[in-house]
Scaffold this motif. Sequence first.
Motif, PDB file in Angstrom:
ATOM      1  N   PHE A  68      -6.006 -69.373  16.781  1.00 45.73           N
ATOM      2  CA  PHE A  68      -6.919 -69.061  17.862  1.00 45.73           C
ATOM      3  C   PHE A  68      -6.134 -68.608  19.069  1.00 45.73           C
ATOM      4  O   PHE A  68      -5.021 -69.059  19.302  1.00 45.73           O
ATOM      5  CB  PHE A  68      -7.662 -70.334  18.286  1.00 45.73           C
ATOM      6  N   ASN A  69      -6.741 -67.769  19.847  1.00 45.69           N
ATOM      7  CA  ASN A  69      -6.153 -67.385  21.117  1.00 45.69           C
ATOM      8  C   ASN A  69      -5.824 -68.619  21.934  1.00 45.69           C
ATOM      9  O   ASN A  69      -6.601 -69.551  21.975  1.00 45.69           O
ATOM     10  CB  ASN A  69      -7.170 -66.556  21.890  1.00 45.69           C
ATOM     11  N   GLY A  70      -4.673 -68.618  22.567  1.00 48.25           N
ATOM     12  CA  GLY A  70      -4.373 -69.733  23.446  1.00 48.25           C
ATOM     13  C   GLY A  70      -3.787 -70.945  22.744  1.00 48.25           C
ATOM     14  O   GLY A  70      -3.413 -71.898  23.378  1.00 48.25           O
ATOM     15  N   ARG A  71      -3.718 -70.916  21.406  1.00 48.44           N
ATOM     16  CA  ARG A  71      -3.080 -72.015  20.689  1.00 48.44           C
ATOM     17  C   ARG A  71      -1.631 -71.616  20.405  1.00 48.44           C
ATOM     18  O   ARG A  71      -1.328 -70.439  20.258  1.00 48.44           O
ATOM     19  CB  ARG A  71      -3.781 -72.290  19.351  1.00 48.44           C
ATOM     20  N   HIS A  72      -0.758 -72.612  20.343  1.00 43.73           N
ATOM     21  CA  HIS A  72       0.649 -72.302  20.114  1.00 43.73           C
ATOM     22  C   HIS A  72       1.169 -73.025  18.880  1.00 43.73           C
ATOM     23  O   HIS A  72       0.882 -74.200  18.689  1.00 43.73           O
ATOM     24  CB  HIS A  72       1.473 -72.692  21.331  1.00 43.73           C
ATOM     25  N   PRO A  73       1.936 -72.314  18.060  1.00 45.28           N
ATOM     26  CA  PRO A  73       2.449 -72.961  16.853  1.00 45.28           C
ATOM     27  C   PRO A  73       3.533 -73.983  17.176  1.00 45.28           C
ATOM     28  O   PRO A  73       4.117 -73.970  18.248  1.00 45.28           O
ATOM     29  CB  PRO A  73       3.013 -71.792  16.046  1.00 45.28           C
ATOM     30  N   VAL A  74       3.781 -74.850  16.203  1.00 49.81           N
ATOM     31  CA  VAL A  74       4.840 -75.842  16.307  1.00 49.81           C
ATOM     32  C   VAL A  74       5.892 -75.464  15.274  1.00 49.81           C
ATOM     33  O   VAL A  74       5.543 -75.140  14.143  1.00 49.81           O
ATOM     34  CB  VAL A  74       4.277 -77.238  15.966  1.00 49.81           C
ATOM     35  N   SER A 133      -1.821 -76.830  22.465  1.00 49.55           N
ATOM     36  CA  SER A 133      -2.260 -76.043  23.617  1.00 49.55           C
ATOM     37  C   SER A 133      -1.069 -75.638  24.484  1.00 49.55           C
ATOM     38  O   SER A 133      -1.207 -74.835  25.391  1.00 49.55           O
ATOM     39  CB  SER A 133      -3.243 -76.848  24.457  1.00 49.55           C
ATOM     40  N   GLN A 134       0.089 -76.214  24.210  1.00 44.91           N
ATOM     41  CA  GLN A 134       1.287 -75.881  24.984  1.00 44.91           C
ATOM     42  C   GLN A 134       2.386 -75.410  24.047  1.00 44.91           C
ATOM     43  O   GLN A 134       2.371 -75.714  22.874  1.00 44.91           O
ATOM     44  CB  GLN A 134       1.820 -77.121  25.720  1.00 44.91           C
ATOM     45  N   GLN A 135       3.366 -74.729  24.627  1.00 50.88           N
ATOM     46  CA  GLN A 135       4.492 -74.283  23.791  1.00 50.88           C
ATOM     47  C   GLN A 135       5.601 -75.326  23.805  1.00 50.88           C
ATOM     48  O   GLN A 135       6.771 -74.987  23.865  1.00 50.88           O
ATOM     49  CB  GLN A 135       5.057 -72.972  24.356  1.00 50.88           C
ATOM     50  N   ASP A 136       5.223 -76.588  23.783  1.00 55.97           N
ATOM     51  CA  ASP A 136       6.227 -77.620  24.004  1.00 55.97           C
ATOM     52  C   ASP A 136       6.887 -78.135  22.736  1.00 55.97           C
ATOM     53  O   ASP A 136       7.779 -78.962  22.807  1.00 55.97           O
ATOM     54  CB  ASP A 136       5.611 -78.783  24.791  1.00 55.97           C
ATOM     55  N   MET A 137       6.473 -77.680  21.590  1.00 55.77           N
ATOM     56  CA  MET A 137       7.150 -78.134  20.376  1.00 55.77           C
ATOM     57  C   MET A 137       7.624 -76.940  19.578  1.00 55.77           C
ATOM     58  O   MET A 137       7.257 -76.740  18.431  1.00 55.77           O
ATOM     59  CB  MET A 137       6.233 -79.019  19.547  1.00 55.77           C
ATOM     60  N   GLN A 138       8.419 -76.136  20.210  1.00 60.41           N
ATOM     61  CA  GLN A 138       8.954 -74.960  19.555  1.00 60.41           C
ATOM     62  C   GLN A 138      10.471 -75.005  19.698  1.00 60.41           C
ATOM     63  O   GLN A 138      10.996 -74.887  20.792  1.00 60.41           O
ATOM     64  CB  GLN A 138       8.383 -73.696  20.197  1.00 60.41           C
ATOM     65  N   PHE A 139      11.128 -75.231  18.590  1.00 60.29           N
ATOM     66  CA  PHE A 139      12.581 -75.327  18.626  1.00 60.29           C
ATOM     67  C   PHE A 139      13.157 -74.214  17.762  1.00 60.29           C
ATOM     68  O   PHE A 139      12.874 -74.155  16.572  1.00 60.29           O
ATOM     69  CB  PHE A 139      13.043 -76.682  18.096  1.00 60.29           C
ATOM     70  N   PHE A 140      13.903 -73.349  18.373  1.00 58.04           N
ATOM     71  CA  PHE A 140      14.490 -72.250  17.617  1.00 58.04           C
ATOM     72  C   PHE A 140      15.984 -72.196  17.910  1.00 58.04           C
ATOM     73  O   PHE A 140      16.399 -72.134  19.065  1.00 58.04           O
ATOM     74  CB  PHE A 140      13.828 -70.919  18.009  1.00 58.04           C
ATOM     75  N   TYR A 141      16.775 -72.231  16.854  1.00 61.75           N
ATOM     76  CA  TYR A 141      18.222 -72.257  17.014  1.00 61.75           C
ATOM     77  C   TYR A 141      18.832 -71.014  16.376  1.00 61.75           C
ATOM     78  O   TYR A 141      18.473 -70.639  15.260  1.00 61.75           O
ATOM     79  CB  TYR A 141      18.810 -73.500  16.341  1.00 61.75           C
TER      80      TYR A 141
END
Length: 615
Positions: free
Chosen positions: A280-286, A248-256
Amino acid sequence: MRVQILPIQLINQIAAGEVVERPSSVVKELVENCFDAGATTINIDIEQGGARRIRIRDDGCGIVKDDLPLALSRYATSKIASFEDLERVASMGFRGEALPSISSVSRLTLISRVAEADCAWKVSADGSEVDFDLQPDPHPQGTTIDVRDLFYNTPARRKFLKTEKTEFAHIESLIQKMALSRFDIGFSLSHNQKEIFHLPLAVTETEQQQRIAGICGSAFLENSIKIDVASSGLQLAGWVGLPTFSRSQQDMQFFYVNGRLVRDKLIAHAVRQAFQDVLFNGRHPVFVLYLTLDPGLVDVNAHPAKLEVRFREGRLVHDFLFSALHRALAEVRPAQNTVKIGTDSHQPFSAINKSIDVTPSDTNDTLIGSRANHKGTYSTYPPAQSALPYQVEETIQAYAKLYTGADAEPAPKQEEAKQQGFPPLGYAIAHLHNIYILAETRTGIILVDAHAAHERIIYEKLKQQAQQGNVPSQPLLLPIKINISPAEADLAEQAADLFIELGFDINRSGLETIVVRSVPALMNNTDMETLIRDVLADLAQHGLSQRMQDHGKHILGTIACHSAVRAHRRLTIDEMNALLRDMERTENSGVCNHGRPTWVELSTNQLDKFFLRGQ
Ligand code: ADP
Ligand code: MG
């Protein structure tokens, strides 16, 4: 006042305003310097969230004695020498401002030794760049930078520091991110003399996966696709979480980008597009992704703290990222795409991103039975329609629960309506597009967003129960075991009281696991695991320091959203009428708990005007 050149220390303090926002920004600059120095081990010791002390030691190349004063001076760098170098810079640093800036707002000591030297040399600095007094020191090869009393001479800045815990949390998450970019370096982090983590060198793939698991939780790798794609000079490698493992949050997105952690709009857009039709809308990928390209094709000098980059061929990069990710996701086979997280609640791909399959069912009785006493009230309308053959168990259960807890006494509105023989929100006629309820009222028609309305009803009900300190809890038939990251498990533990208040029984059962034994009785029709992951992500995002009450509300909202009937599932006339009656009984039922309206009315007057009747 006349125009004058500012004193050097002040110039450096002004520069520090841009680069040194908080303790974690100091850590970032210093650790980047260790990267550039070719270190293989970096030890980071923090005291009082970094405000008291930040000490970073590396075993890199060191600085020769004569260069020490220069390293502490503005615009002095060993990393570039010309514009051409700047155009294709491959090092993390190149601006030559970090050390002088930091030294101007703290008490900084630098000790360094190169391989050939007999001893190390130690120097202190205050950002004024005069009188460097060099002392011999037994320090081994490499560099230690000790930063004490950050912002001691800039009280305005110091005032803005958050609690020790918060500042340290920033540092910890920064080091985790940096550690994911350099598997060839070992890291250790301590806070107030206590070791927080120790990440050994990660050479083999297994070791690298261990590092990732330690940071993102081991469930991530089990639920992700490995990617390694190259084309036209661009390479994308790493891991992408399956759509079912979204957050539900964008807290596990690491892009280098070339080893540099960045937050970039163009990258974010490409990733979002690639995930568009599987999330789903509002979901964020990891994801943990590494983009490698010719340094000449990316401008890293676009942001003082180098958090943003500019691609010289943005379109090319965008399309490459999109198609690499899109293809990887498209190749996921349904069987592969189930959540493998030590629980029985496997969720097939189709149920996640398409409307739920409908299969015949004739078990509407629970619903009708449980609300029989309300049914009599408006018995003349609508014509009784037989239960439609759709799968409704979930909703039935949700409703049954709503009704068992419902007030025996009708609300005033309802009483009034009874007198007039027509409830305020009327009677349902149809479920349009499987989203909106069309209902006929005494004075016109209304359209109701079924999901939003249901969500509000559950929310209000839960809130009431919570306020009365009595959220009925129901034990799960089978306890659910959920694998999460160690940090999330810590949070779950810290939030134990809050969870109990909200009707959950959640216990930690290992470093990375929690077990859920009971949930609020109102909670039904819910993917429990996703819900609990979301709640923990929520807590992590907002911190447990916030008022319990605020947390409670937030969590109630999340539960309500997960428990409400999904859009795109056709409701029966009975279900819709039940929902309308509930709305009449519920406070605030005009807006869902995200603040969106739940229904709209068109009066016969408005309709008459529109159709020019009687004019
Ligand atoms: P920059 O990194 O932009 O060059 P800094 O102010 O961060 O500027 O550092 C100035 C110089 O000090 C660097 O160019 C480098 O030569 C030297 N230096 C700083 N930290 C280290 C370190 N940990 N090991 C070796 N050299 C270092
Ligand atoms: Mg630097």
